[in-house]
Design an enzyme around this catalytic site. Sequence first.
Site, PDB file in Angstrom:
ATOM      1  N   ASP A  67       0.872  -1.245  -0.039  1.00 13.37           N
ATOM      2  CA  ASP A  67      -0.042   0.024  -0.124  1.00 13.37           C
ATOM      3  C   ASP A  67       1.069   1.423   0.010  1.00 13.37           C
ATOM      4  OD1 ASP A  67       0.762  -0.374   2.563  1.00 13.37           O
ATOM      5  OD2 ASP A  67      -1.030  -0.783   3.248  1.00 13.37           O
ATOM      6  N   ASN A 133      -8.653  -2.037  12.701  1.00 11.81           N
ATOM      7  CA  ASN A 133     -10.190  -2.155  12.373  1.00 11.81           C
ATOM      8  C   ASN A 133     -10.253  -3.044  11.356  1.00 11.81           C
ATOM      9  OD1 ASN A 133      -8.471  -1.272  10.065  1.00 11.81           O
ATOM     10  ND2 ASN A 133     -10.048   0.517   9.642  1.00 11.81           N
ATOM     11  N   HIS A 135      -8.397  -4.096   8.555  1.00 17.22           N
ATOM     12  CA  HIS A 135      -8.240  -3.685   7.232  1.00 17.22           C
ATOM     13  C   HIS A 135      -6.955  -4.781   6.849  1.00 17.22           C
ATOM     14  CE1 HIS A 135      -5.249  -0.265   8.482  1.00 17.22           C
ATOM     15  NE2 HIS A 135      -4.536  -1.188   8.544  1.00 17.22           N
ATOM     16  N   GLU A 140      -9.886  -0.833   3.341  1.00 17.02           N
ATOM     17  CA  GLU A 140     -10.394  -0.507   4.542  1.00 17.02           C
ATOM     18  C   GLU A 140     -12.052  -1.164   4.943  1.00 17.02           C
ATOM     19  OE1 GLU A 140      -8.679   0.821   6.680  1.00 17.02           O
ATOM     20  OE2 GLU A 140      -8.461   2.978   6.410  1.00 17.02           O
TER      21      GLU A 140
HETATM   22  P1  PGA Z   1       0.893  -2.292  12.783  1.00 14.67           P
HETATM   23  O1  PGA Z   1      -0.038  -2.156  11.727  1.00 14.67           O
HETATM   24  O2  PGA Z   1       1.802  -3.560  12.497  1.00 14.67           O
HETATM   25  O3  PGA Z   1       1.580  -1.168  12.999  1.00 14.67           O
HETATM   26  O4  PGA Z   1       0.352  -2.657  13.980  1.00 14.67           O
HETATM   27  C1  PGA Z   1      -0.970  -3.199  11.139  1.00 14.67           C
HETATM   28  C2  PGA Z   1      -2.229  -2.657  10.167  1.00 14.67           C
HETATM   29  O5  PGA Z   1      -2.363  -1.343  10.310  1.00 14.67           O
HETATM   30  O6  PGA Z   1      -2.137  -3.158   9.056  1.00 14.67           O
END
Ligand code: PGA
Length: 237
Positions: A67, A133, A135, A140
């Site tokens: 992404d 969340n 995602h 999302e």
């Molecule tokens: P994180 O992020 O590894 O910093 O917890 C994961 C994500 O948001 O996909």
Amino acid sequence: MKLEVLLSPELLAARAADFFTAELERKPKLTVLVATGNTPMLTYAELERRVQRQELDCSSLTAVQLDEYLGLPESDPRSLYGWMNRSFLEPLGISKVIRFDPNLEPDPACTQFEAEVARAGGIDLAVLGLGPNGHLGFNEPPSNPQSVTRALELTPESLSSNAAYWGELPVPTHALTAGMNLILAARRVLLLVSGAHKRDVLSRALEGPQTPSLPASYLRDTDLTVLADIEAARGLK
Ligand code: PGA
């Protein structure tokens, strides 16, 4: 689905590095979808140590960006390509990369990205973190399993969780993401989950209904290995 619970983030990273190493030994020309975020950083550091000790050779691997924020110049410290470059590509000596072309408008960049992934024969291994969340990349909620690579607006939850990465700098509001279509077609998926703040979302992703409002719930339809540390796994039945 395979679930392994590790006693610490460090043990999780070592296990993830073993998994990655075995995949690469099986197929040196592995095509790997590479998450940034905090969770995989210990794993990438462990892979770097193995490369330095000449136990691991990543030079034939193709890395695929997961992404990217929209509207940032390439030199911006918040560039997710920059983060992938610093944490994964450079330390592991990887030069073959499929990325979102920063010189293209969002739609052509996504079309080109999908075409390049198709030309590479699809994703062999997706290394993913789990958004608070639910995602995957920036797919999302709500994202259905057919969602393609596209531009979208980030949810308030992602803006707030991503704020932790960039100190005083604001989080860009829009992003590009590899589609659910590409992630769910990966031949294997390695999901890394660490910390008590992921407990609830992990249990919903693995044990709740499969729904677009929790994109990670669709990972159960893939050849999925979940590595969770004990703090994240505590909410599981
Ligand atoms: P994180 O992020 O590894 O910093 O917890 C994961 C994500 O948001 O996909």
